[in-house]
Design a protein around this motif. Structure first.
Motif, mmCIF file in Angstrom:
data_model
loop_
_atom_site.group_PDB
_atom_site.id
_atom_site.type_symbol
_atom_site.label_atom_id
_atom_site.label_comp_id
_atom_site.label_asym_id
_atom_site.label_seq_id
_atom_site.Cartn_x
_atom_site.Cartn_y
_atom_site.Cartn_z
ATOM 1 N N ALA A 1 12.613 99.418 17.730
ATOM 2 C CA ALA A 1 13.309 98.026 18.026
ATOM 3 C C ALA A 1 12.189 97.188 16.997
ATOM 4 O O ALA A 1 13.571 96.182 16.125
ATOM 5 N N ASN A 2 10.872 97.111 17.021
ATOM 6 C CA ASN A 2 10.245 96.108 15.443
ATOM 7 C C ASN A 2 11.694 97.098 13.970
ATOM 8 O O ASN A 2 11.909 96.111 13.312
ATOM 9 N N GLY A 3 11.299 98.306 13.753
ATOM 10 C CA GLY A 3 12.199 98.750 13.095
ATOM 11 C C GLY A 3 13.725 98.072 12.594
ATOM 12 O O GLY A 3 14.163 97.796 11.350
ATOM 13 N N VAL A 4 13.831 97.916 13.180
ATOM 14 C CA VAL A 4 15.441 97.121 13.472
ATOM 15 C C VAL A 4 15.843 96.595 13.295
ATOM 16 O O VAL A 4 16.264 95.290 12.194
ATOM 17 N N ILE A 5 14.461 94.834 13.309
ATOM 18 C CA ILE A 5 14.552 93.830 13.218
ATOM 19 C C ILE A 5 14.145 93.483 11.589
ATOM 20 O O ILE A 5 14.775 92.611 10.641
ATOM 21 N N ARG A 6 13.335 94.329 11.655
ATOM 22 C CA ARG A 6 13.252 94.410 9.877
ATOM 23 C C ARG A 6 13.895 95.555 8.680
ATOM 24 O O ARG A 6 14.296 94.519 7.615
ATOM 25 N N LYS A 7 14.783 96.241 9.204
ATOM 26 C CA LYS A 7 15.778 96.817 8.248
ATOM 27 C C LYS A 7 16.865 95.685 7.958
ATOM 28 O O LYS A 7 17.405 95.189 7.056
ATOM 29 N N ARG A 8 17.096 94.912 9.081
ATOM 30 C CA ARG A 8 18.258 93.937 9.439
ATOM 31 C C ARG A 8 17.701 92.097 8.891
ATOM 32 O O ARG A 8 17.753 91.271 9.532
ATOM 33 N N TYR A 9 16.864 92.574 8.423
ATOM 34 C CA TYR A 9 15.482 91.544 8.298
ATOM 35 C C TYR A 9 16.325 90.130 7.473
ATOM 36 O O TYR A 9 16.771 88.868 8.100
ATOM 37 N N PHE B 1 17.666 109.642 23.667
ATOM 38 C CA PHE B 1 18.650 108.456 23.066
ATOM 39 C C PHE B 1 18.063 106.902 22.917
ATOM 40 O O PHE B 1 19.536 106.240 23.082
ATOM 41 N N HIS B 2 17.286 106.501 23.397
ATOM 42 C CA HIS B 2 16.448 105.046 23.128
ATOM 43 C C HIS B 2 17.284 104.250 21.871
ATOM 44 O O HIS B 2 17.912 102.916 22.119
ATOM 45 N N MET B 3 17.717 105.257 20.694
ATOM 46 C CA MET B 3 17.478 104.637 19.329
ATOM 47 C C MET B 3 19.221 105.361 19.395
ATOM 48 O O MET B 3 19.565 103.966 18.621
ATOM 49 N N PHE B 4 20.833 105.221 20.263
ATOM 50 C CA PHE B 4 21.849 104.683 19.867
ATOM 51 C C PHE B 4 22.263 103.657 19.982
ATOM 52 O O PHE B 4 23.230 103.161 18.854
ATOM 53 N N PRO B 5 21.379 102.939 21.347
ATOM 54 C CA PRO B 5 22.784 101.206 21.009
ATOM 55 C C PRO B 5 21.542 100.796 19.982
ATOM 56 O O PRO B 5 22.197 99.965 19.214
ATOM 57 N N LEU B 6 20.488 100.764 19.699
ATOM 58 C CA LEU B 6 19.367 100.423 18.466
ATOM 59 C C LEU B 6 20.058 101.181 17.249
ATOM 60 O O LEU B 6 20.482 99.657 15.842
ATOM 61 N N MET B 7 20.829 101.477 16.888
ATOM 62 C CA MET B 7 21.653 102.340 15.123
ATOM 63 C C MET B 7 22.962 101.405 15.607
ATOM 64 O O MET B 7 23.368 100.645 14.734
ATOM 65 N N ILE B 8 23.600 101.613 16.689
ATOM 66 C CA ILE B 8 24.712 100.454 17.278
ATOM 67 C C ILE B 8 24.690 99.235 16.472
ATOM 68 O O ILE B 8 25.513 98.373 15.970
ATOM 69 N N ILE B 9 24.021 98.785 17.406
ATOM 70 C CA ILE B 9 23.573 97.151 17.141
ATOM 71 C C ILE B 9 23.000 96.819 15.624
ATOM 72 O O ILE B 9 23.270 95.645 14.622
ATOM 73 N N SER B 10 22.173 97.885 15.049
ATOM 74 C CA SER B 10 22.200 97.798 13.621
ATOM 75 C C SER B 10 23.439 98.256 12.719
ATOM 76 O O SER B 10 23.293 96.985 11.575
ATOM 77 N N GLY B 11 24.567 98.144 12.949
ATOM 78 C CA GLY B 11 25.125 98.338 12.445
ATOM 79 C C GLY B 11 26.010 97.509 12.235
ATOM 80 O O GLY B 11 27.123 97.256 11.566
ATOM 81 N N THR C 1 14.098 88.452 20.336
ATOM 82 C CA THR C 1 15.178 89.778 20.073
ATOM 83 C C THR C 1 14.638 90.972 19.933
ATOM 84 O O THR C 1 14.765 91.916 20.791
ATOM 85 N N TRP C 2 13.596 90.998 19.855
ATOM 86 C CA TRP C 2 12.524 91.856 20.181
ATOM 87 C C TRP C 2 12.571 93.135 21.363
ATOM 88 O O TRP C 2 12.554 93.616 21.453
ATOM 89 N N PHE C 3 12.326 91.775 22.013
ATOM 90 C CA PHE C 3 11.134 91.968 23.580
ATOM 91 C C PHE C 3 13.173 93.068 24.265
ATOM 92 O O PHE C 3 13.310 93.702 25.171
ATOM 93 N N ILE C 4 14.751 92.331 23.989
ATOM 94 C CA ILE C 4 15.371 92.892 24.290
ATOM 95 C C ILE C 4 16.150 94.211 23.976
ATOM 96 O O ILE C 4 16.893 94.631 24.028
ATOM 97 N N VAL D 1 15.213 100.776 26.387
ATOM 98 C CA VAL D 1 14.239 101.745 27.393
ATOM 99 C C VAL D 1 15.840 102.059 28.149
ATOM 100 O O VAL D 1 16.273 102.767 29.306
ATOM 101 N N LEU D 2 16.733 101.417 28.962
ATOM 102 C CA LEU D 2 17.750 101.614 29.875
ATOM 103 C C LEU D 2 18.794 102.194 29.481
ATOM 104 O O LEU D 2 19.229 102.729 29.940
ATOM 105 N N ALA D 3 18.778 102.102 28.156
ATOM 106 C CA ALA D 3 19.600 103.645 27.447
ATOM 107 C C ALA D 3 19.261 105.035 27.749
ATOM 108 O O ALA D 3 20.009 105.781 28.280
#
Length: 367
Positions: free
Chosen positions: A21-29, A290-300, A316-319, A325-327
């Motif tokens: 999740a932190n990685g998504v924030i860094r990628k879309r910094y 499966f946790h990466m699927f929503p993270l990939m979509i959100i990142s895109g 944002t990180w917490f969300i 986790v829910l995914a």
């Protein structure tokens, strides 16, 4: 299964989600308009959870296999059928999800048939001298797990202690061979990676646990807690230690000490664990995949500067963690649990029929 071990599996899965999740924030910094550089570069505290979480998964795999199979001689084929039926069906569903996402117009992901096939079979490959992860990148850890299962299966009919000693010797030999020889092959990269030794360490902890070899004391407690605290501090806050020292020295010992503490400290074993935490551990594999699927979509979506959040980065990180986790939990109930009910009986029934046919043919030939 030991409740504290199940809970630890859940904590390990949470650590991986926390890091990604932190990685998504860094990628879309830049798209998120963040100005503090701590969100631009991976920090020790963001890498710690995911790194130690994966190390715990490997150690726990070794512990669980030896603990559940101790002095239970197993047939090579039956063992691999049971373990592979646990890993592959859910993995295939996850891969199909990745392929489906790559077909969405505007997706930057493209895979060739060779990459898809080797990913489906979890065959490690090397291209241009570099080890290649599967098309669903978190599957890299499964390369190591599959390799360990195959190694264990070769020794599964031996006395458990003898098997543990031989497997430890084999993995040490592989590690030494990797230091002496460089071969451009994915399976060589996996077998000679020192992290394979985590399975042997987990196996020895199973042996000590079963035999009551560790007598806990105040001195041992002080040493273990101090070791975890010092090593964690060094990894999180000392950049040279974190980036310049092999992970088998700076990170794996932390995970090993945590597992050691959970197994052998009687105070920890007496702590009443919430049922949800134990159940969370049971769904750890689905969460991991499966946790990466929503993270990939959100990142895109954020890449296209759509629905950019206005919340503080910590929130944002917490969300993102919560969504990941829910995914994973949804995948556990929708995918993994139904597959658990059908995969093993189906595979074992086919295996039994196959053995019966072979036996009939052998008797006919003998007559």
């Amino acid at each position: 299964m030991i409740n504290s071990i199940q809970a630890l599996r859940g904590i390990a899965a949470f650590g991986v989600v926390y890091s990604h999740a932190n990685g998504v924030i860094r990628k879309r910094y830049s798209e998120l308009g963040l100005t503090d550089p701590i969100w631009e570069i991976e920090q020790g505290w963001s890498k710690f959870g995911g790194g130690v979480g994966v190390d715990l998964f490997l150690l726990l795999s070794g512990f669980i296999i030896f603990y559940t199979g101790w002095n239970k001689q197993q047939d090579f084929t039956q063992f691999l059928t049971k373990r592979f039926s646990r890993i592959f069906p859910i993995w295939w569903v996850a891969l199909l999800g990745v392929i489906a996402i790559s077909l969405i117009p505007g997706s930057s992901s493209t895979f060739n048939l060779y990459e898809i096939l080797t990913s489906f079979l979890l065959i490690p490959i090397s291209q241009g001298g570099e080890y290649q992860k599967p098309i669903l990148e978190v599957g890299w850890a499964l390369h190591y797990i599959v390799a360990f299962y195959i190694i264990y299966a070769f020794f599964s009919k031996l006395d458990s202690l003898k098997a543990l000693k031989l497997i430890t010797l084999f993995l040490l030999s592989c590690t030494l061979a990797g230091l002496l020889y460089s071969i451009d092959a994915g399976i060589w990269t996996v077998l000679t990676n020192p992290r394979m030794l985590s399975y042997a360490v987990g196996g020895w902890m199973a042996y000590w646990y079963i035999n009551g070899s560790i007598q806990w004391s105040k001195k041992l407690s002080f040493f273990t807690y101090s070791f975890i605290a010092i090593m964690s501090y060094m990894f999180i806050f000392q950049n040279d230690w974190r980036s310049g020292i092999p992970l088998t020295v700076n990170r794996v010992p932390i995970a090993a000490a945590i597992l050691f503490l959970v197994l052998f400290n009687p105070r920890i074993s007496k702590i009443p664990l919430p049922k949800f935490l134990v159940a969370f551990g049971g769904s750890s594999y689905s969460i991991y995949l499966f946790h990466m699927f929503p993270l990939m979509i959100i990142s895109g979506i954020w890449k296209r500067e759509i629905f950019l959040p206005s919340t503080p980065p910590l929130l944002t990180w917490f969300i993102l963690i919560l969504i990941g986790v829910l995914a994973g939990l949804a995948a556990y109930f929708i995918v993994e649990k139904p597959l658990q009910k059908i995969r093993a009986p189906l595979l074992f029934s086919k295996l039994g029929k196959f053995k019966l046919k072979i036996g009939d043919q052998s008797r006919r030939l003998g007559s």
